[in-house]
Design a protein around this motif. Sequence first.
Motif, PDB file in Angstrom:
ATOM      1  N   VAL A 421      -3.327  -3.242  11.807  1.00  0.00           N
ATOM      2  CA  VAL A 421      -4.624  -2.874  11.237  1.00  0.00           C
ATOM      3  C   VAL A 421      -4.540  -2.869   9.716  1.00  0.00           C
ATOM      4  CG1 VAL A 421      -6.439  -1.129  11.213  1.00  0.00           C
ATOM      5  CG2 VAL A 421      -5.026  -1.419  13.257  1.00  0.00           C
ATOM      6  N   ASP A 422      -5.526  -3.522   9.082  1.00  0.00           N
ATOM      7  CA  ASP A 422      -5.687  -3.456   7.633  1.00  0.00           C
ATOM      8  C   ASP A 422      -6.776  -2.422   7.346  1.00  0.00           C
ATOM      9  OD1 ASP A 422      -6.104  -3.725   4.960  1.00  0.00           O
ATOM     10  OD2 ASP A 422      -6.319  -5.901   4.964  1.00  0.00           O
ATOM     11  N   GLY A 426     -10.616  -3.603   7.544  1.00  0.00           N
ATOM     12  CA  GLY A 426     -10.941  -3.421   8.956  1.00  0.00           C
ATOM     13  C   GLY A 426     -10.452  -4.561   9.832  1.00  0.00           C
ATOM     14  N   ARG A 427      -9.721  -5.515   9.261  1.00  0.00           N
ATOM     15  CA  ARG A 427      -9.223  -6.640  10.059  1.00  0.00           C
ATOM     16  C   ARG A 427      -8.080  -6.170  10.970  1.00  0.00           C
ATOM     17  NH1 ARG A 427     -10.137  -9.381   5.097  1.00  0.00           N
ATOM     18  NH2 ARG A 427     -11.761 -10.960   5.291  1.00  0.00           N
ATOM     19  N   ILE A 428      -8.088  -6.674  12.183  1.00  0.00           N
ATOM     20  CA  ILE A 428      -7.080  -6.312  13.179  1.00  0.00           C
ATOM     21  C   ILE A 428      -6.516  -7.590  13.777  1.00  0.00           C
ATOM     22  CG2 ILE A 428      -6.648  -5.153  15.382  1.00  0.00           C
ATOM     23  CD1 ILE A 428      -8.891  -3.233  14.744  1.00  0.00           C
ATOM     24  N   ARG A 472     -12.540  -8.075  13.435  1.00  0.00           N
ATOM     25  CA  ARG A 472     -12.824  -7.196  12.292  1.00  0.00           C
ATOM     26  C   ARG A 472     -13.581  -5.983  12.811  1.00  0.00           C
ATOM     27  NH1 ARG A 472     -13.742  -7.678   6.590  1.00  0.00           N
ATOM     28  NH2 ARG A 472     -15.356  -6.230   5.865  1.00  0.00           N
ATOM     29  N   LEU A 473     -13.069  -4.793  12.521  1.00  0.00           N
ATOM     30  CA  LEU A 473     -13.736  -3.560  12.901  1.00  0.00           C
ATOM     31  C   LEU A 473     -14.661  -3.156  11.757  1.00  0.00           C
ATOM     32  CD1 LEU A 473     -13.480  -1.757  15.451  1.00  0.00           C
ATOM     33  CD2 LEU A 473     -12.024  -0.241  14.108  1.00  0.00           C
ATOM     34  N   GLU A 474     -15.954  -3.193  12.021  1.00  0.00           N
ATOM     35  CA  GLU A 474     -16.944  -2.888  10.992  1.00  0.00           C
ATOM     36  C   GLU A 474     -17.100  -1.373  10.854  1.00  0.00           C
ATOM     37  OE1 GLU A 474     -18.201  -5.078   9.108  1.00  0.00           O
ATOM     38  OE2 GLU A 474     -17.727  -6.945  10.167  1.00  0.00           O
ATOM     39  N   PRO A 475     -17.648  -0.915   9.710  1.00  0.00           N
ATOM     40  CA  PRO A 475     -17.908   0.534   9.553  1.00  0.00           C
ATOM     41  C   PRO A 475     -18.776   1.060  10.691  1.00  0.00           C
ATOM     42  CG  PRO A 475     -18.151  -0.588   7.449  1.00  0.00           C
ATOM     43  CD  PRO A 475     -17.959  -1.663   8.484  1.00  0.00           C
TER      44      PRO A 475
END
Length: 700
Positions: A421-422, A426-428, A472-475
Amino acid sequence: MRTEDVLAAIATGLWRWDNGAGTVTLDSEAARMLELPPGTRTFPESVVRARFHPVDWNEINGVVSLAIAEGTLAEGRLRVVDDSGRVVRTVRSRSKPVLFNGAYLLDGMLQEVAEPTEGTAARTPITGDWRRSREAFLLDAGRALAEARSTAEVLRVAASLSMPGFSPDGLAVFGAAGDRLRIVGHHGHQSAGDDPFSDMRLDTEHPAAEVVRGGRAVYLPSPEEYSRRYPTSWPLAQRLGRQSWAYLPLIVAGRTMGAWMAAFRHPVAFTPDERSVLTTVARMLAQALTRAGVAESERELSLGLQRSMMPVLGPAIPGMEVAARYVPTGGGLQVGGDWYDMIPLPSGRIALVIGDVQGHDVRAAGLMGQLRIALRAYASEGHRPDAVLSRASRFLHGITDTYEKADYSSPRFATCLYLEVDPESGRIEMARAGHPEPAVRMADGTVLMWPTEGGLPLGIDPDSDYPTTRLRLEPGETMMVCTDGLLETGGHDLDTGWARLREVLENQAEHSLEELADSLVQAVHGPVSHYTTGPLADRREDDVALVLLSREGVPGRETPRRTAMAVAQAEPERIAAARQQVRQLLHDWADPEQVDSAVLMVSEMVTNVLVHTDGNALLTAEVICGSGEGARRLRVEVSDSSDELPHKRRPGEMASSGRGLMLMEMLADAWGVDPRGEGKSIWFELHESGKPVSEAALGL
């Protein structure tokens, strides 16, 4: 006047005995008569049974069976005993038994009756047949001792035993350790702090010490006999006011592990029959204490393993929130192969790992610990997710192969999901080894099972490859990863178990991450997971590990709802998964016909890539919100590595292919083909017509 007051005035109480559920419900008066806490309450059957004379309890079962067969009332008298096993009163029971699902339900009343003459109740069997009473007592005593799970429970059961014709008033259990003998439990005996013989040498002049040294029972039928044989310990025994004593060895597998003392306030001659009962109880007590000791050792080992191997989360991740849960299996040592871990990486990123080693035993826990250390080492060296899992698979294959050659047991495997995880973007990046896929709850509440490429479980093939999937995990979005125990517990398969959890994820959008984690575990283990009547069963059929990762921040208005997945040439069955992904993405789309059209076009586009090219298909789909009401649009792209552009054909009436572009031209609001370096992308768009469909309208 209330009915309760009338019943109390005539010393009559009400009870309900539910044989199937193993519970007894008593009103206030019945509870008083049975020396239980006041008020209308429901007690376990074992608690109420301990208040009745064992002989009477066994007889009432026969009376109930006869009443059921004859369709009559079950009537009988039962003696009530206190914590010391002394009979305090006699009650009369009249009940109507009813069969229900193979068990019986007993509704009736308890009424106090005049007690027999003082000093005779405890020594006079109701049946009048001493031998029959003895057999019934031993059966009930054996069952009660077999159910005890700790040393304290064994001692409580032993203290409540009311022997037919001669109930002891004081009990003590002595345990031998080396050259010492000490009291490990007592009832009605001098407390350990005041007793100089509570911890003594084996060569002490004391009946218990002699029993352990010689392995033979010592019977003292009178105070004179006690004082003559053991003058040193007699002054203490004299203060307690007993008339007879029996000291019996506790023998297991030919080894004397201690001694049991039974003391009586009335003289006992210790006839052959009475000695036989005492000897049998001593054998059962020794076995029960041994089982309890083993169980306590196993529990201590289990707790030690859990404390040393319990997964823990590391420091907080900036911009992200993490919650995790681990629930061990309900059987055995309560340890297993499930785990999670959080590993800080040299690059500044964070690795999250969740896995499950096959089995629920000590070896599974040991392999899990070794595998966790190996994964931490490979991750800390800076390897990418695919390389970490490849190395871990070779490591596990090597150590399990060593176990197999040493003839310990068959090789084991492990499933694993590794995420890098970054926190800033949010990049995974993730790699999956036979593990359940992750789920993502988007900012608008849509929940998708995220399609992730994967390889074989770790340890099966040392040369396995593990492709990397990126997202990508968004807010405002939350990712859930878990082991199969959270999905399949309670008779579910992966699909139905996922549906159960998806409902919780959707309905708990406003709760904190910790509350969401608790709700997911409760959905599997709590009362809501039971859909049948009767007592709740322990649903800890398998270990459960769960990790939730949420990206903090307020989602942007233009944040799209999207999904992506790859369909390889060797995996045509994933076309069905692609169709399902699009349906889940459009779960609240206004026009169901548009949803069917989108699914049809996706199926055509992906199938064409697999049929007409040698490469894989990459599907991306997103729902983009416009500025006005009903202005959402769906955009779907399918990319491949072939430079050959599709062209429209005119298939004949009997042709089996060639209609893909015609369908897109008829069904899509817009579509096209874009060359992209090495390859191309075919895309289409659908504009939503009408208002989004609510879940209530869909009947969800």
